[in-house]
Write a protein that holds these residues in place. Structure first.
Motif, PDB file in Angstrom:
ATOM      1  N   SER A 341       0.619  -1.258  -0.123  1.00  7.53           N
ATOM      2  CA  SER A 341      -0.267   0.158  -0.284  1.00  7.53           C
ATOM      3  C   SER A 341       0.665   1.620   0.258  1.00  7.53           C
ATOM      4  O   SER A 341       1.647   1.213   0.675  1.00  7.53           O
ATOM      5  CB  SER A 341      -0.790   0.160   1.379  1.00  7.53           C
ATOM      6  OG  SER A 341      -1.556  -1.057   0.778  1.00  7.53           O
ATOM      7  N   SER A 342       0.323   1.986  -0.818  1.00  5.55           N
ATOM      8  CA  SER A 342       1.123   3.741  -0.250  1.00  5.55           C
ATOM      9  C   SER A 342       1.879   3.946   0.876  1.00  5.55           C
ATOM     10  O   SER A 342       2.542   4.222   0.833  1.00  5.55           O
ATOM     11  CB  SER A 342       0.149   4.275  -1.057  1.00  5.55           C
ATOM     12  OG  SER A 342      -0.751   4.728  -1.582  1.00  5.55           O
ATOM     13  N   ALA A 343       0.938   3.986   1.989  1.00  2.20           N
ATOM     14  CA  ALA A 343       1.671   3.713   3.028  1.00  2.20           C
ATOM     15  C   ALA A 343       1.125   2.722   4.339  1.00  2.20           C
ATOM     16  O   ALA A 343       0.182   2.581   3.871  1.00  2.20           O
ATOM     17  CB  ALA A 343       1.491   5.164   3.782  1.00  2.20           C
ATOM     18  N   ALA A 344       1.861   2.039   4.987  1.00  4.18           N
ATOM     19  CA  ALA A 344       1.110   0.929   6.142  1.00  4.18           C
ATOM     20  C   ALA A 344       2.004   0.432   7.050  1.00  4.18           C
ATOM     21  O   ALA A 344       3.221   1.349   6.880  1.00  4.18           O
ATOM     22  CB  ALA A 344       0.909  -0.325   5.342  1.00  4.18           C
ATOM     23  N   GLY A 345       1.401   0.567   8.078  1.00  6.54           N
ATOM     24  CA  GLY A 345       2.300   0.286   9.444  1.00  6.54           C
ATOM     25  C   GLY A 345       1.345  -0.052  10.363  1.00  6.54           C
ATOM     26  O   GLY A 345      -0.499   0.346  10.860  1.00  6.54           O
ATOM     27  N   HIS A 346       2.396  -0.533  11.630  1.00  7.46           N
ATOM     28  CA  HIS A 346       1.466  -1.273  12.860  1.00  7.46           C
ATOM     29  C   HIS A 346       1.255   0.029  14.034  1.00  7.46           C
ATOM     30  O   HIS A 346       1.593   1.502  13.462  1.00  7.46           O
ATOM     31  CB  HIS A 346       3.167  -1.580  13.383  1.00  7.46           C
ATOM     32  CG  HIS A 346       3.021  -3.158  12.960  1.00  7.46           C
ATOM     33  ND1 HIS A 346       3.818  -3.565  12.342  1.00  7.46           N
ATOM     34  CD2 HIS A 346       2.757  -4.254  12.433  1.00  7.46           C
ATOM     35  CE1 HIS A 346       4.342  -4.092  11.383  1.00  7.46           C
ATOM     36  NE2 HIS A 346       3.413  -4.738  11.878  1.00  7.46           N
ATOM     37  N   LYS A 362       3.533  10.727   7.425  1.00 13.11           N
ATOM     38  CA  LYS A 362       4.692  11.697   7.415  1.00 13.11           C
ATOM     39  C   LYS A 362       5.826  11.362   6.769  1.00 13.11           C
ATOM     40  O   LYS A 362       6.737  11.728   6.406  1.00 13.11           O
ATOM     41  CB  LYS A 362       3.398  12.725   8.506  1.00 13.11           C
ATOM     42  CG  LYS A 362       4.357  13.966   8.860  1.00 13.11           C
ATOM     43  CD  LYS A 362       4.696  14.955   7.959  1.00 13.11           C
ATOM     44  CE  LYS A 362       5.928  15.997   8.386  1.00 13.11           C
ATOM     45  NZ  LYS A 362       6.159  16.844   7.495  1.00 13.11           N
ATOM     46  N   GLU A 363       5.621  10.326   8.122  1.00  9.77           N
ATOM     47  CA  GLU A 363       6.722   9.264   8.441  1.00  9.77           C
ATOM     48  C   GLU A 363       7.229   8.728   6.298  1.00  9.77           C
ATOM     49  O   GLU A 363       8.651   8.424   5.935  1.00  9.77           O
ATOM     50  CB  GLU A 363       7.078   8.187   9.802  1.00  9.77           C
ATOM     51  CG  GLU A 363       7.318   8.466  10.418  1.00  9.77           C
ATOM     52  CD  GLU A 363       7.161   7.628  11.417  1.00  9.77           C
ATOM     53  OE1 GLU A 363       6.817   7.198  12.785  1.00  9.77           O
ATOM     54  OE2 GLU A 363       6.922   6.287  11.050  1.00  9.77           O
ATOM     55  N   GLU A 364       6.355   7.873   6.112  1.00  6.97           N
ATOM     56  CA  GLU A 364       6.351   6.888   4.808  1.00  6.97           C
ATOM     57  C   GLU A 364       6.761   7.848   3.476  1.00  6.97           C
ATOM     58  O   GLU A 364       7.537   7.765   2.630  1.00  6.97           O
ATOM     59  CB  GLU A 364       6.032   6.304   4.863  1.00  6.97           C
ATOM     60  CG  GLU A 364       5.815   4.963   6.286  1.00  6.97           C
ATOM     61  CD  GLU A 364       5.790   3.875   5.655  1.00  6.97           C
ATOM     62  OE1 GLU A 364       4.307   4.007   4.519  1.00  6.97           O
ATOM     63  OE2 GLU A 364       5.562   2.970   6.264  1.00  6.97           O
ATOM     64  N   LEU A 365       5.725   8.920   3.632  1.00  3.57           N
ATOM     65  CA  LEU A 365       5.475   9.791   2.530  1.00  3.57           C
ATOM     66  C   LEU A 365       6.069  11.034   2.352  1.00  3.57           C
ATOM     67  O   LEU A 365       6.191  11.963   1.513  1.00  3.57           O
ATOM     68  CB  LEU A 365       4.447   9.640   1.846  1.00  3.57           C
ATOM     69  CG  LEU A 365       3.430   7.762   1.795  1.00  3.57           C
ATOM     70  CD1 LEU A 365       2.922   7.957   0.879  1.00  3.57           C
ATOM     71  CD2 LEU A 365       5.014   7.616   0.651  1.00  3.57           C
ATOM     72  N   GLY A 366       6.014  11.397   3.666  1.00  2.92           N
ATOM     73  CA  GLY A 366       6.620  12.997   3.407  1.00  2.92           C
ATOM     74  C   GLY A 366       5.458  14.116   3.890  1.00  2.92           C
ATOM     75  O   GLY A 366       5.146  15.078   3.081  1.00  2.92           O
ATOM     76  N   ILE A 367       3.747  13.332   3.767  1.00  5.36           N
ATOM     77  CA  ILE A 367       2.585  14.284   3.146  1.00  5.36           C
ATOM     78  C   ILE A 367       1.825  14.023   4.468  1.00  5.36           C
ATOM     79  O   ILE A 367       1.972  13.340   5.100  1.00  5.36           O
ATOM     80  CB  ILE A 367       2.257  13.856   1.933  1.00  5.36           C
ATOM     81  CG1 ILE A 367       1.644  12.346   2.534  1.00  5.36           C
ATOM     82  CG2 ILE A 367       2.963  13.536   1.132  1.00  5.36           C
ATOM     83  CD1 ILE A 367       0.921  11.848   1.100  1.00  5.36           C
ATOM     84  N   SER A 396      -1.378  14.938  -4.960  1.00  8.14           N
ATOM     85  CA  SER A 396      -1.044  14.944  -6.450  1.00  8.14           C
ATOM     86  C   SER A 396       0.710  15.847  -6.679  1.00  8.14           C
ATOM     87  O   SER A 396       0.959  15.918  -7.541  1.00  8.14           O
ATOM     88  CB  SER A 396      -1.863  15.691  -7.365  1.00  8.14           C
ATOM     89  OG  SER A 396      -2.983  14.868  -7.266  1.00  8.14           O
ATOM     90  N   GLY A 397       0.565  16.062  -5.515  1.00  5.46           N
ATOM     91  CA  GLY A 397       2.049  16.119  -5.299  1.00  5.46           C
ATOM     92  C   GLY A 397       3.217  16.252  -4.814  1.00  5.46           C
ATOM     93  O   GLY A 397       2.862  14.715  -5.725  1.00  5.46           O
ATOM     94  N   ALA A 398       4.300  16.180  -4.465  1.00  9.49           N
ATOM     95  CA  ALA A 398       5.694  15.758  -4.332  1.00  9.49           C
ATOM     96  C   ALA A 398       5.341  14.732  -3.225  1.00  9.49           C
ATOM     97  O   ALA A 398       4.391  15.328  -2.546  1.00  9.49           O
ATOM     98  CB  ALA A 398       6.925  16.407  -4.205  1.00  9.49           C
ATOM     99  N   MET A 399       6.179  13.709  -3.287  1.00  6.80           N
ATOM    100  CA  MET A 399       6.071  13.024  -1.909  1.00  6.80           C
ATOM    101  C   MET A 399       7.525  12.535  -1.438  1.00  6.80           C
ATOM    102  O   MET A 399       8.636  12.911  -2.721  1.00  6.80           O
ATOM    103  CB  MET A 399       5.559  11.365  -2.162  1.00  6.80           C
ATOM    104  CG  MET A 399       3.945  11.592  -2.230  1.00  6.80           C
ATOM    105  SD  MET A 399       3.383  10.279  -1.895  1.00  6.80           S
ATOM    106  CE  MET A 399       3.559   9.253  -4.112  1.00  6.80           C
ATOM    107  N   THR A 400       7.872  12.321  -0.663  1.00  5.57           N
ATOM    108  CA  THR A 400       9.032  12.324   0.169  1.00  5.57           C
ATOM    109  C   THR A 400       9.531  10.751   0.606  1.00  5.57           C
ATOM    110  O   THR A 400       9.329  11.287   2.076  1.00  5.57           O
ATOM    111  CB  THR A 400      10.251  13.258   0.819  1.00  5.57           C
ATOM    112  OG1 THR A 400       9.934  14.790   0.087  1.00  5.57           O
ATOM    113  CG2 THR A 400      11.645  13.370   1.118  1.00  5.57           C
ATOM    114  N   PHE A 401       9.865  10.244   0.514  1.00  4.23           N
ATOM    115  CA  PHE A 401      10.241   8.467   1.448  1.00  4.23           C
ATOM    116  C   PHE A 401      10.875   8.321   1.707  1.00  4.23           C
ATOM    117  O   PHE A 401      11.798   8.653   1.524  1.00  4.23           O
ATOM    118  CB  PHE A 401       9.010   7.118   0.421  1.00  4.23           C
ATOM    119  CG  PHE A 401       9.953   7.196  -0.897  1.00  4.23           C
ATOM    120  CD1 PHE A 401      11.117   6.987  -0.918  1.00  4.23           C
ATOM    121  CD2 PHE A 401       9.299   7.966  -2.544  1.00  4.23           C
ATOM    122  CE1 PHE A 401      11.667   6.480  -2.442  1.00  4.23           C
ATOM    123  CE2 PHE A 401       9.547   7.977  -2.994  1.00  4.23           C
ATOM    124  CZ  PHE A 401      11.243   6.755  -3.570  1.00  4.23           C
ATOM    125  N   ALA A 402      10.763   7.472   3.333  1.00  3.27           N
ATOM    126  CA  ALA A 402      12.285   7.004   3.671  1.00  3.27           C
ATOM    127  C   ALA A 402      12.954   6.622   3.209  1.00  3.27           C
ATOM    128  O   ALA A 402      11.707   4.824   3.039  1.00  3.27           O
ATOM    129  CB  ALA A 402      11.928   7.400   5.257  1.00  3.27           C
TER     130      ALA A 402
END
Length: 447
Positions: A341-346, A362-367, A396-402
């Motif tokens: 998935s786009s972002a996922a976590g416990h 926020k942590e994974e995609l910076g959004i 639809s904007g920029a993403m900064t992934f970890a």
């Protein structure tokens, strides 16, 4: 049959200078290049710019499927006619640099081959080989000068930004030089054949890929200048950075190897020490069959004993309705390098679902963006014994992934994802597959 096709086409077709067409005529070279992609029994092979079928004649019938991508109208028409009754050969008529790679992921690892036109070789190479890509091996023929730059090591004269940007992801070998006499019309320069295979995961330390690209381009923008006059101010000062790298303060871009450039990037990010995945001592809430908290336990124990716990998945869609998928980092303790998935976590101990959704985005995609709950999914083996809340978001904007969390990612059309999941469910984290099934059963996004 295919060899006769080559001769007939060669007699009737005049090369177009506007497309940079120089057709390979040497059959020994053609056969040898085709062999380098190891096509026998391969699942899916793509040939870019088959032209007069010099390589195609030695590829057809060897892989399970051969896709030909040809831009020239006349050549595409002839190729389509020749292979009309061969179920193992497909043709896509159009500009290879505009071909939608996303539809190839469902084919499994794809092998790519081509005698690339000089005028478009760089653009085609960038389009097919920039991650994320389904390509698992590529064999290209290009100008010798370009091939030497692609494969150059730090001690070579041809070494530069192109070498680093390509070798960041690929191991590049120059296999053979091919002279002008092998082509018609004869080009004015030598050509060469390169083979590209993926760089092993984990060989380079974790770093921000976009920052790496930016720093490399800046560093090589004026080769005569010292790096300290081209790069941003280093944290702690330039001397501190050079001490970290073990280099002289007057160092120039070409004096740093690929590993050096990665170390330099990490220094700008403030990274130190060994790469680590998720902490196995992170505490999660443990729940019962009714999703009621009954205690806490560290990640390692939760996973080892299959304890029921909680997680969130978020589907991020753009304005076109495309779904962003992430490829999990090789550092993940479960399902490394699987698509998810786009972002996922416990959920952390004491955390609620809504807070976890905001934190993971926020942590994974910076959004930071508005989300809505789509479904609550019961814990099962398919979800990794997690009670999952599935949410949707629009962005639809920029993403900064970890990079510790995500190797790469891309927006896919929903129908492409559906076809890919059906063809190759093993490419995905099981929790995503379950979420996607439920999301589709509810009609997908109508937000």
């Amino acid at each position: 049959m295919a060899r006769g096709f080559t001769l007939r086409m060669g007699m009737a077709f005049a090369p177009k200078k506007s497309l940079g067409q120089n057709f390979l005529q040497d059959e020994e070279v053609s056969r040898w290049i085709a062999d380098q992609i190891e096509p026998d029994g391969a699942g899916y092979v793509v040939e870019v710019g088959p032209g007069q079928a010099a390589l195609t004649q030695y590829l057809a019938g060897r892989p399970e499927k051969l896709l030909l991508i040809e831009k020239d109208n006349d050549l595409a028409s002839r190729l389509r006619a020749q292979f009309a009754f061969d179920a193992k050969v497909e043709l896509w008529h159009g500009d290879a640099s505009k071909f939608d790679l996303r539809g190839l992921f469902e084919k499994g690892p794809v092998k790519l081959i081509g005698n690339l036109p000089y005028s478009m070789g760089g653009e085609i190479l960038r389009h097919f080989m920039t991650p994320p890509t389904p390509v698992s091996m590529a064999v290209f023929m290009l100008q010798k000068e370009v091939c030497l730059r692609l494969a150059a090591r730090q001690e070579d004269d041809e070494y530069g930004a192109l070498s680093l940007l390509v070798q960041h992801d690929w191991v590049v070998e120059v296999l053979r030089v091919v002279g002008p006499e092998s082509f018609k019309p004869r080009p004015r320069v030598d050509s060469a054949v390169v083979r590209m295979t993926p760089r092993p995961e984990g060989e380079l330390a974790v770093h921000d890929r976009r920052l790496f690209d930016r720093l490399v381009r800046m560093g090589f923008s004026q080769r005569r200048k010292q790096l300290k006059n081209l790069l941003p101010e280093a944290p702690g000062g330039w001397g501190s950075l050079m001490e970290h790298l073990g280099k002289n303060v007057s160092v120039r871009a070409e004096e740093l190897s690929l590993v050096d450039w990665v170390k330099l990037t990490r220094f700008y990010e403030g990274r130190s020490g060994e790469d680590r995945g998720q902490g196995l001592d992170e505490m999660f809430d443990v729940v019962n069959e009714r999703d009621e908290v009954i205690g806490q336990a560290p990640r390692a124990r939760v996973h080892a004993e299959g304890l029921l716990h909680r997680a969130v998945h978020v589907f991020v869609l753009n304005k076109h309705g495309d779904l962003w998928l992430q490829q999990r980092s090789h550092l993940k303790d479960k399902h490394p390098l699987a698509w998810d998935s786009s972002a996922a976590g416990h959920l952390d101990a004491g955390e609620d679902f809504e807070s976890a959704v905001r934190r993971e985005l926020k942590e994974e995609l910076g959004i930071e963006t508005e989300t809505r709950k789509v479904a609550k999914i019961e814990a099962s083996e398919r979800t990794g014994w997690e009670f999952v809340e599935l949410h949707e978001a629009r962005h639809s904007g920029a993403m900064t992934f970890a990079p510790e969390e995500i190797r790469t990612g891309c927006f896919f059309r929903v129908e492409q994802v559906e076809s890919w999941v059906k063809a190759r469910p093993e490419d995905f984290a099981p929790g995503f597959v379950r979420c996607f099934e439920i999301w589709k059963a509810q009609g997908g996004s109508d937000w």
